[in-house]
Design a protein around this motif. Structure first.
Motif, PDB file in Angstrom:
ATOM      1  N   ALA A  97      -3.072  -4.544   1.734  1.00 18.07           N
ATOM      2  CA  ALA A  97      -3.095  -4.643  -0.037  1.00 18.07           C
ATOM      3  C   ALA A  97      -4.575  -4.554  -0.606  1.00 18.07           C
ATOM      4  O   ALA A  97      -4.664  -4.196  -1.734  1.00 18.07           O
ATOM      5  CB  ALA A  97      -2.276  -5.609  -0.234  1.00 18.07           C
ATOM      6  N   ASP A  98      -5.537  -4.803   0.379  1.00 14.15           N
ATOM      7  CA  ASP A  98      -6.957  -5.094  -0.251  1.00 14.15           C
ATOM      8  C   ASP A  98      -7.529  -3.695  -0.242  1.00 14.15           C
ATOM      9  O   ASP A  98      -8.720  -3.351  -0.578  1.00 14.15           O
ATOM     10  CB  ASP A  98      -7.845  -6.049   0.427  1.00 14.15           C
ATOM     11  CG  ASP A  98      -7.036  -7.501   0.197  1.00 14.15           C
ATOM     12  OD1 ASP A  98      -6.386  -7.737  -0.689  1.00 14.15           O
ATOM     13  OD2 ASP A  98      -7.484  -8.255   1.181  1.00 14.15           O
ATOM     14  N   THR A  99      -6.956  -2.482   0.141  1.00 11.39           N
ATOM     15  CA  THR A  99      -7.452  -1.219   0.153  1.00 11.39           C
ATOM     16  C   THR A  99      -7.944  -0.662  -1.201  1.00 11.39           C
ATOM     17  O   THR A  99      -7.087  -0.968  -2.102  1.00 11.39           O
ATOM     18  CB  THR A  99      -6.621  -0.074   0.679  1.00 11.39           C
ATOM     19  OG1 THR A  99      -6.018  -0.499   2.136  1.00 11.39           O
ATOM     20  CG2 THR A  99      -7.047   1.307   0.644  1.00 11.39           C
ATOM     21  N   CYS A 121     -12.154   7.526   6.761  1.00  9.59           N
ATOM     22  CA  CYS A 121     -11.366   6.512   7.514  1.00  9.59           C
ATOM     23  C   CYS A 121     -11.631   5.120   7.101  1.00  9.59           C
ATOM     24  O   CYS A 121     -12.663   4.739   6.697  1.00  9.59           O
ATOM     25  CB  CYS A 121     -11.794   6.750   9.076  1.00  9.59           C
ATOM     26  SG  CYS A 121     -10.591   5.496  10.288  1.00  9.59           S
ATOM     27  N   ILE A 122     -10.374   4.469   7.074  1.00 18.10           N
ATOM     28  CA  ILE A 122     -10.621   3.090   6.641  1.00 18.10           C
ATOM     29  C   ILE A 122     -10.318   2.409   7.838  1.00 18.10           C
ATOM     30  O   ILE A 122      -9.204   2.724   8.546  1.00 18.10           O
ATOM     31  CB  ILE A 122      -9.865   2.753   5.295  1.00 18.10           C
ATOM     32  CG1 ILE A 122     -10.311   3.167   4.298  1.00 18.10           C
ATOM     33  CG2 ILE A 122      -9.389   1.228   5.199  1.00 18.10           C
ATOM     34  CD1 ILE A 122      -9.583   2.740   2.795  1.00 18.10           C
ATOM     35  N   ALA A 123     -10.789   1.464   8.322  1.00 19.85           N
ATOM     36  CA  ALA A 123     -10.502   0.621   9.522  1.00 19.85           C
ATOM     37  C   ALA A 123      -9.683  -0.464   8.862  1.00 19.85           C
ATOM     38  O   ALA A 123      -9.889  -1.433   7.804  1.00 19.85           O
ATOM     39  CB  ALA A 123     -11.840   0.293  10.118  1.00 19.85           C
ATOM     40  N   THR A 127     -16.679   4.362   9.207  1.00 18.25           N
ATOM     41  CA  THR A 127     -15.627   4.012   8.280  1.00 18.25           C
ATOM     42  C   THR A 127     -16.113   3.990   6.805  1.00 18.25           C
ATOM     43  O   THR A 127     -17.034   3.532   6.608  1.00 18.25           O
ATOM     44  CB  THR A 127     -14.667   3.057   8.801  1.00 18.25           C
ATOM     45  OG1 THR A 127     -15.448   1.842   8.596  1.00 18.25           O
ATOM     46  CG2 THR A 127     -13.976   3.237  10.135  1.00 18.25           C
ATOM     47  N   LEU A 128     -15.080   4.094   5.826  1.00 18.62           N
ATOM     48  CA  LEU A 128     -15.539   3.866   4.525  1.00 18.62           C
ATOM     49  C   LEU A 128     -15.414   2.224   4.329  1.00 18.62           C
ATOM     50  O   LEU A 128     -16.138   1.877   3.510  1.00 18.62           O
ATOM     51  CB  LEU A 128     -14.647   4.550   3.572  1.00 18.62           C
ATOM     52  CG  LEU A 128     -14.363   5.976   3.448  1.00 18.62           C
ATOM     53  CD1 LEU A 128     -13.353   6.508   2.709  1.00 18.62           C
ATOM     54  CD2 LEU A 128     -15.890   6.600   3.103  1.00 18.62           C
ATOM     55  N   ALA A 129     -14.441   1.602   4.716  1.00 18.26           N
ATOM     56  CA  ALA A 129     -14.408   0.290   4.512  1.00 18.26           C
ATOM     57  C   ALA A 129     -13.606  -0.252   5.705  1.00 18.26           C
ATOM     58  O   ALA A 129     -12.863   0.320   6.365  1.00 18.26           O
ATOM     59  CB  ALA A 129     -13.757   0.044   3.311  1.00 18.26           C
ATOM     60  N   VAL A 130     -13.535  -1.706   5.916  1.00 14.98           N
ATOM     61  CA  VAL A 130     -12.579  -2.395   6.731  1.00 14.98           C
ATOM     62  C   VAL A 130     -12.011  -3.213   5.803  1.00 14.98           C
ATOM     63  O   VAL A 130     -12.360  -4.282   5.123  1.00 14.98           O
ATOM     64  CB  VAL A 130     -13.586  -3.079   7.845  1.00 14.98           C
ATOM     65  CG1 VAL A 130     -12.808  -3.847   8.714  1.00 14.98           C
ATOM     66  CG2 VAL A 130     -14.352  -2.172   8.524  1.00 14.98           C
ATOM     67  N   LEU A 177       0.600  -1.346   0.196  1.00 13.17           N
ATOM     68  CA  LEU A 177      -0.117  -0.063   0.102  1.00 13.17           C
ATOM     69  C   LEU A 177       0.960   1.256   0.295  1.00 13.17           C
ATOM     70  O   LEU A 177       0.610   2.185  -0.961  1.00 13.17           O
ATOM     71  CB  LEU A 177      -1.004   0.072   1.307  1.00 13.17           C
ATOM     72  CG  LEU A 177      -1.925   1.409   1.455  1.00 13.17           C
ATOM     73  CD1 LEU A 177      -2.560   1.395  -0.059  1.00 13.17           C
ATOM     74  CD2 LEU A 177      -2.761   1.015   2.615  1.00 13.17           C
ATOM     75  N   LEU A 178       1.944   1.454   0.769  1.00  8.98           N
ATOM     76  CA  LEU A 178       2.681   2.527   0.773  1.00  8.98           C
ATOM     77  C   LEU A 178       3.406   2.754  -0.417  1.00  8.98           C
ATOM     78  O   LEU A 178       3.435   3.809  -0.997  1.00  8.98           O
ATOM     79  CB  LEU A 178       3.760   2.255   1.762  1.00  8.98           C
ATOM     80  CG  LEU A 178       3.296   2.299   3.326  1.00  8.98           C
ATOM     81  CD1 LEU A 178       4.579   2.002   4.312  1.00  8.98           C
ATOM     82  CD2 LEU A 178       2.799   3.853   3.643  1.00  8.98           C
ATOM     83  N   ASN A 179       3.771   1.641  -1.270  1.00 11.14           N
ATOM     84  CA  ASN A 179       4.244   1.902  -2.592  1.00 11.14           C
ATOM     85  C   ASN A 179       3.466   2.140  -3.589  1.00 11.14           C
ATOM     86  O   ASN A 179       3.530   3.028  -4.456  1.00 11.14           O
ATOM     87  CB  ASN A 179       4.976   0.659  -2.982  1.00 11.14           C
ATOM     88  CG  ASN A 179       6.350   0.226  -2.296  1.00 11.14           C
ATOM     89  OD1 ASN A 179       6.879   1.150  -1.839  1.00 11.14           O
ATOM     90  ND2 ASN A 179       6.487  -1.136  -2.199  1.00 11.14           N
TER      91      ASN A 179
END
Length: 238
Positions: A212-214, A190-192, A204-207, A102-104
């Motif tokens: 990597a599944d964001t 926010c994503i949890a 939250t928008l999603a959990v 995710l950071l990449n």
């Protein structure tokens, strides 16, 4: 605040909590609190342990100081906590699943990132350096930078100010009730991460259990999230 997770998100910045969100440190943190309480002959319940998640150690110690022997000061207990944190038998923290991916992705999308943690600067920089992700973050906001810890939004508002972005265009990654409420009170989406308290997931928008599944995140085009609250200092979501 559920959404279609197949639709790409937009963000001017991504803000990450550290413990339990970017790094899997909860076993270490819980063991550290257990050892502090045990060193002073105090019992600690699972419910009490859960209530400490995502909060500054200074705030936790101030709240529970009355449980310890008379005459002990917050400085005494903080010294004990630092000493215990150096014990090599504590579980080692690891990157959360998918964190590096995710950071990449965020770097490739040109989205700046910040860390907003209830831990101290020394603690945060040590873990970021050890896990080789320090260079991903444009700024770090730690317990040393704020007067009010989570669930107060001060840390997230400060990170957005340093990055020069509207908090309503920021996307926060959090795992704890205190952190999610801080993010929402700042005006950010926010994503949890992981297994957040059920009462907070509607905020939250999603959990995601694997970062990597964001959903895909694109750089914001100047529009804030339309359903976010106006940022407010000193007030957390109920």
């Amino acid at each position: 605040m559920s959404r279609d997770t197949t639709t790409p998100l937009t963000a001017a910045a991504a803000l990450f909590d550290l413990d339990g969100t970017l790094i899997d440190s909860e076993p270490r943190s819980q063991e550290l609190w257990r050892r502090l309480f045990a060193a002073h002959d105090l019992a600690i319940t699972p419910a009490l342990l859960a209530s400490l998640s995502g909060r500054r150690s200074a705030d936790v110690i101030a709240e529970h100081l009355h449980r310890f022997s008379p005459g002990l000061t917050p400085d005494d207990l903080r010294r004990d906590l630092r000493r215990l944190d150096e014990e090599t038998s504590l579980p080692e923290a690891r990157l959360m699943r998918g964190a590096r991916t995710l950071l990449n992705r965020l770097r490739n999308a040109g989205i700046p990132t910040a860390l907003v943690t209830s831990g101290g600067l020394k603690y945060a920089t040590r873990h970021l350096a050890r896990l080789d992700v320090a260079d991903h973050f444009a700024t770090l906001v730690t317990a040393d930078d704020v007067t009010h810890g989570k669930p107060d939004p001060e840390g997230y508002l400060l990170a957005c100010s340093r990055l020069g972005v509207d908090p309503r265009q920021a996307l926060v990654f959090e795992d704890s009730a205190a952190g999610i409420r801080a993010a929402r009170a700042s005006g950010a989406a926010c994503i949890a991460v992981g297994n957040p308290p059920p009462a907070t997931t509607s905020e939250t928008l999603a959990v995601v259990h694997d970062l990597a599944d964001t959903p895909e995140i694109r750089r914001a085009d100047g529009k804030a999230y339309q359903d976010q609250a106006t940022p407010r200092r000193g007030e957390a979501s109920p």
